[in-house]
Write a protein that holds these residues in place. Structure first.
Motif, PDB file in Angstrom:
ATOM      1  N   PRO A   4      -4.903 -18.788  -5.439  1.00 16.17           N
ATOM      2  CA  PRO A   4      -5.497 -17.697  -6.205  1.00 16.17           C
ATOM      3  C   PRO A   4      -4.442 -16.654  -6.568  1.00 16.17           C
ATOM      4  O   PRO A   4      -3.490 -16.432  -5.822  1.00 16.17           O
ATOM      5  N   ALA A   5      -4.638 -16.036  -7.710  1.00 14.35           N
ATOM      6  CA  ALA A   5      -3.700 -15.004  -8.159  1.00 14.35           C
ATOM      7  C   ALA A   5      -3.760 -13.809  -7.218  1.00 14.35           C
ATOM      8  O   ALA A   5      -4.813 -13.451  -6.708  1.00 14.35           O
ATOM      9  N   VAL A   6      -2.602 -13.212  -6.974  1.00 17.63           N
ATOM     10  CA  VAL A   6      -2.528 -12.033  -6.119  1.00 17.63           C
ATOM     11  C   VAL A   6      -2.954 -10.829  -6.957  1.00 17.63           C
ATOM     12  O   VAL A   6      -2.401 -10.569  -8.021  1.00 17.63           O
ATOM     13  N   ARG A   7      -3.947 -10.121  -6.446  1.00 19.78           N
ATOM     14  CA  ARG A   7      -4.437  -8.941  -7.160  1.00 19.78           C
ATOM     15  C   ARG A   7      -3.612  -7.733  -6.745  1.00 19.78           C
ATOM     16  O   ARG A   7      -3.426  -7.471  -5.558  1.00 19.78           O
ATOM     17  N   THR A   8      -3.121  -7.001  -7.711  1.00 23.04           N
ATOM     18  CA  THR A   8      -2.387  -5.767  -7.420  1.00 23.04           C
ATOM     19  C   THR A   8      -3.117  -4.593  -8.065  1.00 23.04           C
ATOM     20  O   THR A   8      -3.770  -4.734  -9.097  1.00 23.04           O
ATOM     21  N   VAL A   9      -3.008  -3.459  -7.407  1.00 26.45           N
ATOM     22  CA  VAL A   9      -3.582  -2.210  -7.905  1.00 26.45           C
ATOM     23  C   VAL A   9      -2.483  -1.157  -7.880  1.00 26.45           C
ATOM     24  O   VAL A   9      -1.423  -1.368  -7.291  1.00 26.45           O
ATOM     25  N   PRO A  17       3.061  -0.616  -7.540  1.00 25.63           N
ATOM     26  CA  PRO A  17       2.115  -1.710  -7.333  1.00 25.63           C
ATOM     27  C   PRO A  17       1.814  -1.903  -5.848  1.00 25.63           C
ATOM     28  O   PRO A  17       2.688  -1.751  -4.998  1.00 25.63           O
ATOM     29  N   ALA A  18       0.556  -2.199  -5.548  1.00 27.59           N
ATOM     30  CA  ALA A  18       0.144  -2.461  -4.176  1.00 27.59           C
ATOM     31  C   ALA A  18      -0.720  -3.721  -4.171  1.00 27.59           C
ATOM     32  O   ALA A  18      -1.629  -3.856  -4.989  1.00 27.59           O
ATOM     33  N   VAL A  19      -0.422  -4.630  -3.262  1.00 31.88           N
ATOM     34  CA  VAL A  19      -1.207  -5.851  -3.140  1.00 31.88           C
ATOM     35  C   VAL A  19      -2.562  -5.478  -2.547  1.00 31.88           C
ATOM     36  O   VAL A  19      -2.643  -4.832  -1.509  1.00 31.88           O
ATOM     37  N   PHE A  20      -3.630  -5.884  -3.239  1.00 29.43           N
ATOM     38  CA  PHE A  20      -4.978  -5.599  -2.750  1.00 29.43           C
ATOM     39  C   PHE A  20      -5.535  -6.881  -2.152  1.00 29.43           C
ATOM     40  O   PHE A  20      -6.269  -7.631  -2.792  1.00 29.43           O
ATOM     41  N   ALA A  21      -5.129  -7.132  -0.905  1.00 34.97           N
ATOM     42  CA  ALA A  21      -5.569  -8.325  -0.181  1.00 34.97           C
ATOM     43  C   ALA A  21      -5.549  -8.023   1.299  1.00 34.97           C
ATOM     44  O   ALA A  21      -4.952  -7.035   1.737  1.00 34.97           O
ATOM     45  N   ARG A  25      -2.310  -4.419   5.094  1.00 37.17           N
ATOM     46  CA  ARG A  25      -3.153  -3.638   5.999  1.00 37.17           C
ATOM     47  C   ARG A  25      -3.323  -2.183   5.578  1.00 37.17           C
ATOM     48  O   ARG A  25      -4.145  -1.477   6.125  1.00 37.17           O
ATOM     49  N   TRP A  26      -2.546  -1.717   4.587  1.00 37.95           N
ATOM     50  CA  TRP A  26      -2.651  -0.327   4.132  1.00 37.95           C
ATOM     51  C   TRP A  26      -3.367  -0.215   2.795  1.00 37.95           C
ATOM     52  O   TRP A  26      -3.365   0.858   2.201  1.00 37.95           O
ATOM     53  N   ARG A  27      -3.974  -1.281   2.318  1.00 35.69           N
ATOM     54  CA  ARG A  27      -4.622  -1.239   1.006  1.00 35.69           C
ATOM     55  C   ARG A  27      -5.617  -0.098   0.910  1.00 35.69           C
ATOM     56  O   ARG A  27      -6.256   0.217   1.909  1.00 35.69           O
ATOM     57  N   PRO A  28      -5.732   0.594  -0.168  1.00 30.57           N
ATOM     58  CA  PRO A  28      -5.136   0.345  -1.469  1.00 30.57           C
ATOM     59  C   PRO A  28      -3.730   0.914  -1.627  1.00 30.57           C
ATOM     60  O   PRO A  28      -3.190   0.947  -2.722  1.00 30.57           O
ATOM     61  N   PHE A  29      -3.139   1.390  -0.526  1.00 35.41           N
ATOM     62  CA  PHE A  29      -1.780   1.926  -0.594  1.00 35.41           C
ATOM     63  C   PHE A  29      -0.769   0.796  -0.471  1.00 35.41           C
ATOM     64  O   PHE A  29      -1.079  -0.264   0.056  1.00 35.41           O
TER      65      PHE A  29
END
Length: 65
Positions: A4-9, A17-21, A25-29
């Motif tokens: 699956p594609a890696v979602r970034t926000v 860019p921050a990985v939203f997965a 562990r710090w998402r959305p940061f």
């Protein structure tokens, strides 16, 4: 198998860019540092949620009996 594609926000702190997965562990940061900077801004009241004081709450003295 397709991965699956890696979602970034956009990181709310640094705008990078921050990985939203679950792996971030710090998402959305994007990092612990950005998370801490944001928490510090809330703690120092640089960030606030606007609220109105209900009328009459601060204007009147408490009733005396």
């Amino acid at each position: 198998m397709d991965r699956p594609a890696v979602r970034t926000v956009t990181c709310p702190s640094c705008k990078g860019p921050a990985v939203f997965a679950e792996s971030n562990r710090w998402r959305p940061f994007c990092s612990e540092r950005c998370r801490s900077v944001d928490l510090g801004a809330w703690a120092s009241e640089r960030f606030r949620v606007p609220a109105e004081t209900p009328p009459g709450d601060d204007d009147q003295a408490p009733p005396t009996h």
